[in-house]
Structure formats: structure tokens, C-alpha cells
Design a protein around this motif. Structure first.
Motif, PDB file in Angstrom:
ATOM      1  N   TYR A  97      -5.144  -2.524  -5.768  1.00 10.24           N
ATOM      2  CA  TYR A  97      -3.980  -3.377  -5.527  1.00 10.24           C
ATOM      3  C   TYR A  97      -4.142  -4.211  -4.256  1.00 10.24           C
ATOM      4  O   TYR A  97      -3.573  -5.291  -4.166  1.00 10.24           O
ATOM      5  CB  TYR A  97      -2.688  -2.567  -5.493  1.00 10.24           C
ATOM      6  N   ALA A  98      -4.935  -3.743  -3.322  1.00 13.21           N
ATOM      7  CA  ALA A  98      -5.173  -4.523  -2.102  1.00 13.21           C
ATOM      8  C   ALA A  98      -5.999  -5.774  -2.396  1.00 13.21           C
ATOM      9  O   ALA A  98      -5.852  -6.783  -1.724  1.00 13.21           O
ATOM     10  CB  ALA A  98      -5.875  -3.661  -1.055  1.00 13.21           C
ATOM     11  N   THR A  99      -6.844  -5.696  -3.427  1.00 11.56           N
ATOM     12  CA  THR A  99      -7.705  -6.839  -3.763  1.00 11.56           C
ATOM     13  C   THR A  99      -7.194  -7.632  -4.960  1.00 11.56           C
ATOM     14  O   THR A  99      -7.750  -8.659  -5.296  1.00 11.56           O
ATOM     15  CB  THR A  99      -9.135  -6.368  -4.056  1.00 11.56           C
ATOM     16  N   SER A 138      -6.949   0.535  -3.201  1.00 12.50           N
ATOM     17  CA  SER A 138      -7.919  -0.554  -3.018  1.00 12.50           C
ATOM     18  C   SER A 138      -7.821  -1.583  -4.132  1.00 12.50           C
ATOM     19  O   SER A 138      -7.938  -2.783  -3.890  1.00 12.50           O
ATOM     20  CB  SER A 138      -9.340  -0.003  -2.967  1.00 12.50           C
ATOM     21  N   GLN A 194       0.833  -1.205   0.000  1.00 16.16           N
ATOM     22  CA  GLN A 194       0.000   0.000   0.000  1.00 16.16           C
ATOM     23  C   GLN A 194       0.870   1.258   0.000  1.00 16.16           C
ATOM     24  O   GLN A 194       0.609   2.187  -0.766  1.00 16.16           O
ATOM     25  CB  GLN A 194      -0.929   0.015   1.207  1.00 16.16           C
TER      26      GLN A 194
END
Length: 76
Positions: free
Chosen positions: A73-75, A71, A2
């Protein structure tokens, strides 16, 4: 991850739109926010794909803020 995503996006925006100032997580990337135009958004897309191997601008919805990109890249 992140923090690296945030750093890449903030560095890009500060390079192409220095007058935009510090990019907050919920600042719009376009128009009255950071002020990116379509060419700059395409360049940001290429930078992110080169750095992370995927492109949040190719999804079903366009990212509107730094939070949207993080978000993605987080998922991913």
C-alpha cells in the motif's frame, strides 16, 4: 495510511486466529506464524480490497508478513 492498514490486518487476524496473539510486523501470516489458511487469506484479501480499493494478494508475489502488506500500500 500505514497505521490503518496495520490496524485492519491485526484486527482481522485477532478475529480469525485469536490464539495467534499479537501480530508483529515480521510475523509470517501462514503456517508457524499467524496460521492463516488459504480461505482466511482469501477473506483477508477481500477485506483489504473493500477497505482500500486494491488487493495485495493479486500482485506478482504473495505477501508473507504484515510488512509485505504495508509495503504494497505504500507503493500503490
Amino acid at each position: 495510511m500505514q497505521e490503518r492498514v496495520e490496524q485492519v490486518v491485526r484486527e482481522f487476524v485477532s478475529r480469525v486466529k485469536p490464539e495467534a496473539g499479537e501480530l508483529a510486523a515480521d510475523t509470517p501470516l501462514y503456517a508457524d506464524g499467524a496460521g492463516l489458511d488459504s480461505l482466511e487469506a482469501a477473506e483477508l484479501s477481500a477485506v483489504l480490497e473493500d477497505e482500500f480499493g486494491t488487493d495485495p494478494f493479486q500482485g506478482e508475489t504473495m505477501p508473507e508478513t504484515l510488512n509485505d502488506i504495508v509495503s504494497f500500500y505504500a507503493t500503490a
